[in-house]
Design a protein around this motif. Structure first.
Motif, PDB file in Angstrom:
ATOM      1  N   ASP A 161       0.822  -1.200   0.000  1.00 39.50           N
ATOM      2  CA  ASP A 161       0.000   0.000   0.000  1.00 39.50           C
ATOM      3  C   ASP A 161       0.866   1.264   0.000  1.00 39.50           C
ATOM      4  O   ASP A 161       1.920   1.264   0.618  1.00 39.50           O
ATOM      5  N   ILE A 162       0.373   2.339  -0.646  1.00 38.93           N
ATOM      6  CA  ILE A 162       1.141   3.584  -0.607  1.00 38.93           C
ATOM      7  C   ILE A 162       1.019   4.296   0.743  1.00 38.93           C
ATOM      8  O   ILE A 162       1.650   5.328   0.939  1.00 38.93           O
ATOM      9  N   SER A 163       0.248   3.726   1.683  1.00 40.32           N
ATOM     10  CA  SER A 163       0.259   4.313   3.032  1.00 40.32           C
ATOM     11  C   SER A 163       1.656   4.156   3.635  1.00 40.32           C
ATOM     12  O   SER A 163       2.053   4.920   4.508  1.00 40.32           O
ATOM     13  N   ASN A 164       2.413   3.164   3.134  1.00 33.33           N
ATOM     14  CA  ASN A 164       3.810   3.022   3.573  1.00 33.33           C
ATOM     15  C   ASN A 164       4.632   4.232   3.148  1.00 33.33           C
ATOM     16  O   ASN A 164       5.514   4.680   3.877  1.00 33.33           O
ATOM     17  N   ILE A 165       4.347   4.743   1.933  1.00 32.25           N
ATOM     18  CA  ILE A 165       5.070   5.923   1.450  1.00 32.25           C
ATOM     19  C   ILE A 165       4.737   7.123   2.338  1.00 32.25           C
ATOM     20  O   ILE A 165       5.623   7.899   2.702  1.00 32.25           O
ATOM     21  N   ALA A 166       3.460   7.240   2.715  1.00 33.62           N
ATOM     22  CA  ALA A 166       3.071   8.335   3.607  1.00 33.62           C
ATOM     23  C   ALA A 166       3.819   8.215   4.928  1.00 33.62           C
ATOM     24  O   ALA A 166       4.326   9.202   5.468  1.00 33.62           O
ATOM     25  N   ARG A 167       3.910   6.977   5.455  1.00 35.96           N
ATOM     26  CA  ARG A 167       4.626   6.769   6.719  1.00 35.96           C
ATOM     27  C   ARG A 167       6.074   7.203   6.570  1.00 35.96           C
ATOM     28  O   ARG A 167       6.621   7.909   7.423  1.00 35.96           O
ATOM     29  N   MET A 168       6.701   6.827   5.458  1.00 40.14           N
ATOM     30  CA  MET A 168       8.106   7.202   5.262  1.00 40.14           C
ATOM     31  C   MET A 168       8.241   8.720   5.125  1.00 40.14           C
ATOM     32  O   MET A 168       9.176   9.301   5.665  1.00 40.14           O
ATOM     33  N   ASN A 169       7.309   9.355   4.424  1.00 41.37           N
ATOM     34  CA  ASN A 169       7.353  10.813   4.271  1.00 41.37           C
ATOM     35  C   ASN A 169       7.341  11.498   5.634  1.00 41.37           C
ATOM     36  O   ASN A 169       8.129  12.389   5.897  1.00 41.37           O
ATOM     37  N   ARG A 170       6.422  11.076   6.516  1.00 42.28           N
ATOM     38  CA  ARG A 170       6.333  11.779   7.807  1.00 42.28           C
ATOM     39  C   ARG A 170       7.503  11.398   8.706  1.00 42.28           C
ATOM     40  O   ARG A 170       8.006  12.225   9.453  1.00 42.28           O
ATOM     41  N   GLU A 171       7.967  10.145   8.612  1.00 42.94           N
ATOM     42  CA  GLU A 171       9.104   9.750   9.448  1.00 42.94           C
ATOM     43  C   GLU A 171      10.375  10.451   9.002  1.00 42.94           C
ATOM     44  O   GLU A 171      11.208  10.813   9.823  1.00 42.94           O
ATOM     45  N   TYR A 172      10.524  10.656   7.698  1.00 43.17           N
ATOM     46  CA  TYR A 172      11.711  11.348   7.208  1.00 43.17           C
ATOM     47  C   TYR A 172      11.701  12.789   7.703  1.00 43.17           C
ATOM     48  O   TYR A 172      12.717  13.294   8.182  1.00 43.17           O
ATOM     49  N   LEU A 173      10.550  13.420   7.603  1.00 41.80           N
ATOM     50  CA  LEU A 173      10.427  14.821   8.048  1.00 41.80           C
ATOM     51  C   LEU A 173      10.741  14.917   9.541  1.00 41.80           C
ATOM     52  O   LEU A 173      11.570  15.730   9.959  1.00 41.80           O
ATOM     53  N   ALA A 174      10.109  14.043  10.349  1.00 40.10           N
ATOM     54  CA  ALA A 174      10.329  14.067  11.799  1.00 40.10           C
ATOM     55  C   ALA A 174      11.794  13.782  12.116  1.00 40.10           C
ATOM     56  O   ALA A 174      12.405  14.480  12.926  1.00 40.10           O
ATOM     57  N   ALA A 175      12.371  12.796  11.449  1.00 41.05           N
ATOM     58  CA  ALA A 175      13.751  12.406  11.744  1.00 41.05           C
ATOM     59  C   ALA A 175      14.724  13.505  11.363  1.00 41.05           C
ATOM     60  O   ALA A 175      15.695  13.758  12.072  1.00 41.05           O
TER      61      ALA A 175
END
Lengths: 224, 254
Positions: B235-249
Motif C-alpha cells: 500500500d502507498i500508506s507506507n510511502i506516507a509513513r516514510m514521508n512523515r518519518e523522514y520529516l520528523a527524523a
C-alpha cells in the motif's frame, strides 16, 4: 548549516514537501481570491471597494513579495523534480500503459497543467492587474474602476473562452495536487483516504466553476 | 494430445547483447502455445525453438516460479508483471491471451537498474539501499517467547504487510518517474512498526532515503502506479509513513 543538513533538506522527500506546502498555500489563496472576487455579483461598487482595500493596504507589497517567492519556489522545485524524474527512467519504454488502478489523467499531466497555469498567471496579471486603468468616484473618493476593466476585457468572447479553459486546467492540477500534498506530508489513513480524494476533486471543481462564473458574468454585463 | 486451443502469438522482445551495446526490439512468431502454460513457460518454449535454430536464447530472470522470490521481472504490453493485479510474471498464465495476440516484452527501465542482457536488469541498487539501513543493528536477544513482547495487532499486521515485499522492483518499473519509494517505504515500515526496529528508525529512514536519492531513482508524484503493479499489494500508506518519518527524523537530527 552543515553539509549533512544541506543534503538532508535537499532530499527528494523534503523538496516534495516544500512543493506540497506551497501548493497547499495556493489552494487557500484560491479560496480567498474567489470569495473576494465573487463580490462582483453583489455590485460593481462592492467589488471596486474590495479591490481598493487590497491594494491600499500598506502590507500589500510584502504579501505580494512573499506570494511571488512561494510561487516561484513551487514552480522551480517542481520543474527540478520533473527533470530528475525524466532522467531516472533512462531509456524509455517501447510501450508503457497505466494499469488503470493507479495513475489518472490528472496525475499524469501535473507538469503540463503546471506550465499552463504559469503562462495563464502571467497573462492574467498583465491583462487585469496591469490592464487598462479607469477611475470611479464613490462618496468623493476616487478609486480604480477594476469592474470596468474586467467588463471590457471579457467583452471579447475569446478572452472568456481562454479563462474558462484556464480554470479547467487549474481544476485538473488541484484535483491531484491537493490530495497529493496530504500524502506527501504523510497524512494517509484508511478512514479518511476516500474522503480526502473525493474532497480534492470536489474542491477543485467548486473552485474552477466558481472562477468560471466571473468571466461569464462580466461578458453578460458587457453585452447588456 | 489435441492441439485445440493452442495459440499462435506474435512477440516483440527487447534484445540486448550486454550492458555496453545498444539493444532493440525484435519480432518473433511463436506457434502452439498452450493456454495452460505460464508466461515464463511460453518464453521457455520460444527459447527451445531459438536454441534448436542455433540462435541465442532470450535471457530473463526467474527462480521459484511460484510467485514468492521476486526474480521474474517483465514489462508485458506496457505493464509490470502483466495486466493482472497482485500477480508476478511467473503466475501470469497464457489463458489471459488470445490466438493471434501481439505481446510486447521489455525489461524494467530505470537508470539505477541497467539492463545486463535482454530482459535481465541489475537490481543491485535495491541491495545498496538495504545495506544503508534495512536491518536491525542492536542486540534484541534470541527469539522471544510468543506474546512475550506485547505488540498491537494493528502494527503487527501492518509490519507483516510491508514485509511481504519481495523486492522485484515492479514499483520502480511501473512508476512514471522510476521512483523506488514503495520499496524503500515498505522496508522502512516493516522495521519501524515493531519494537526491535523502532529504536533505530530515525537513522534508518535518513540513511535509506539518502541512498535512494544518491542512486538516482526518481521522485514520487503519488500516481500510485506502484501500488497497482505490486505483486504483493503493498500500500502507498507506507510511502506516507516514510514521508512523515523522514520529516520528523530530519528535524530531530538537528
Amino acid at each position: 548549516m552543515s553539509v549533512t543538513m544541506c543534503r538532508r533538506f535537499s532530499a527528494s522527500i523534503v523538496k516534495k514537501q516544500v512543493v506540497a506546502f506551497t501548493g497547499l498555500f495556493f489552494c487557500l489563496f484560491l479560496v480567498g481570491h474567489l470569495v473576494g472576487n465573487l463580490l462582483i455579483l453583489v455590485s460593481p461598487e462592492a467589488f471596486n471597494k474590495y479591490a481598493h482595500a487590497l491594494v491600499s493596504n500598506p502590507a500589500i507589497y510584502a504579501i505580494e513579495a512573499v506570494m511571488t517567492i512561494l510561487f516561484l519556489t513551487h514552480v522551480v522545485l517542481a520543474l527540478k523534480l520533473t527533470r530528475e524524474n525524466r532522467k531516472a527512467r533512462g531509456e524509455s519504454y517501447h510501450l508503457k500503459r497505466n494499469t488503470g488502478r493507479g495513475a489518472t489523467f490528472m496525475s499524469d499531466t501535473m507538469p503540463y497543467t503546471g506550465i499552463l497555469i504559469f503562462v495563464f498567471l502571467v497573462l492574467h496579471i498583465l491583462k487585469l492587474k496591469y490592464g487598462t486603468y479607469y477611475e470611479v468616484t464613490y462618496d468623493g473618493l476616487v478609486i480604480r474602476d477594476l469592474f470596468k476593466t474586467m467588463v471590457e476585457y471579457f467583452r471579447n468572447p475569446l478572452n472568456v473562452a481562454f479563462y474558462i479553459a484556464a480554470m479547467l486546467v487549474v481544476g485538473i492540477h488541484v484535483s491531484h495536487g491537493l490530495w497529493s500534498a496530504f500524502q506527501t506530508f504523510g497524512f494517509n489513513h484508511p478512514r479518511y483516504n476516500g474522503f480526502l480524494r473525493k474532497f480534492s476533486i470536489i474542491f477543485a471543481m467548486v473552485v474552477a466553476a466558481g472562477f468560471m462564473v466571473l468571466p461569464i458574468f462580466c461578458y453578460l454585463q458587457g453585452a447588456n | 494430445m489435441s492441439d485445440i486451443g493452442l495459440m499462435n502469438l506474435k512477440l516483440k522482445i527487447w534484445r540486448q547483447k550486454n550492458m555496453t551495446t545498444k539493444g532493440k526490439m525484435v519480432d518473433y512468431k511463436l506457434d502452439g502455445v498452450s493456454p495452460d502454460s505460464s508466461f515464463l513457460e511460453m518464453i521457455d518454449q520460444l527459447n527451445e525453438e531459438l536454441v534448436t535454430k542455433g540462435e541465442d536464447p532470450v535471457a530473463f530472470d526467474h527462480d521459484c516460479r511460484e510467485g514468492i522470490c521476486g526474480m521474474c521481472s517483465l514489462m508485458i504490453n506496457g505493464m509490470a508483471h502483466g495486466p493482472e493485479s497482485e500477480t508476478t510474471t511467473c503466475q501470469l498464465h497464457m489463458r489471459k491471451y488470445k490466438d493471434g495476440d501481439t505481446i510486447v516484452i521489455e525489461p524494467w527501465r530505470a537508470r539505477p537498474m541497467p539492463v545486463q542482457k535482454d530482459l535481465v536488469v541489475d537490481r543491485t541498487a535495491f541491495d545498496d539501499i538495504m545495506v544503508a539501513g534495512g536491518f536491525v543493528d542492536i542486540n534484541v536477544g534470541s527469539a522471544p517467547d510468543a506474546n512475550g513482547l506485547p505488540i498491537g495487532k494493528g502494527n503487527a499486521e501492518l509490519s507483516m504487510d510491508a514485509a511481504s515485499c519481495i523486492g522485484c522492483a515492479a514499483c520502480v518499473a511501473a512508476c512514471p518517474n522510476a521512483s523506488a519509494m514503495l520499496f524503500v517505504s515498505a522496508k522502512v515500515s516493516q522495521f519501524a512498526l515493531l519494537p526491535q526496529g523502532e529504536v533505530e528508525k530515525d537513522q534508518r529512514v535518513l540513511n535509506m532515503v539518502t541512498k535512494m536519492d544518491e542512486l538516482g531513482f526518481g521522485n514520487c508524484t503519488n500516481a500510485a502506479e506502484c501500488e497497482a503493479s505490486c505483486p504483493k499489494g503493498i500500500d502507498i500508506s507506507n510511502i506516507a509513513r516514510m514521508n512523515r518519518e523522514y520529516l520528523a527524523a530530519s528535524i530531530k537530527a538537528h
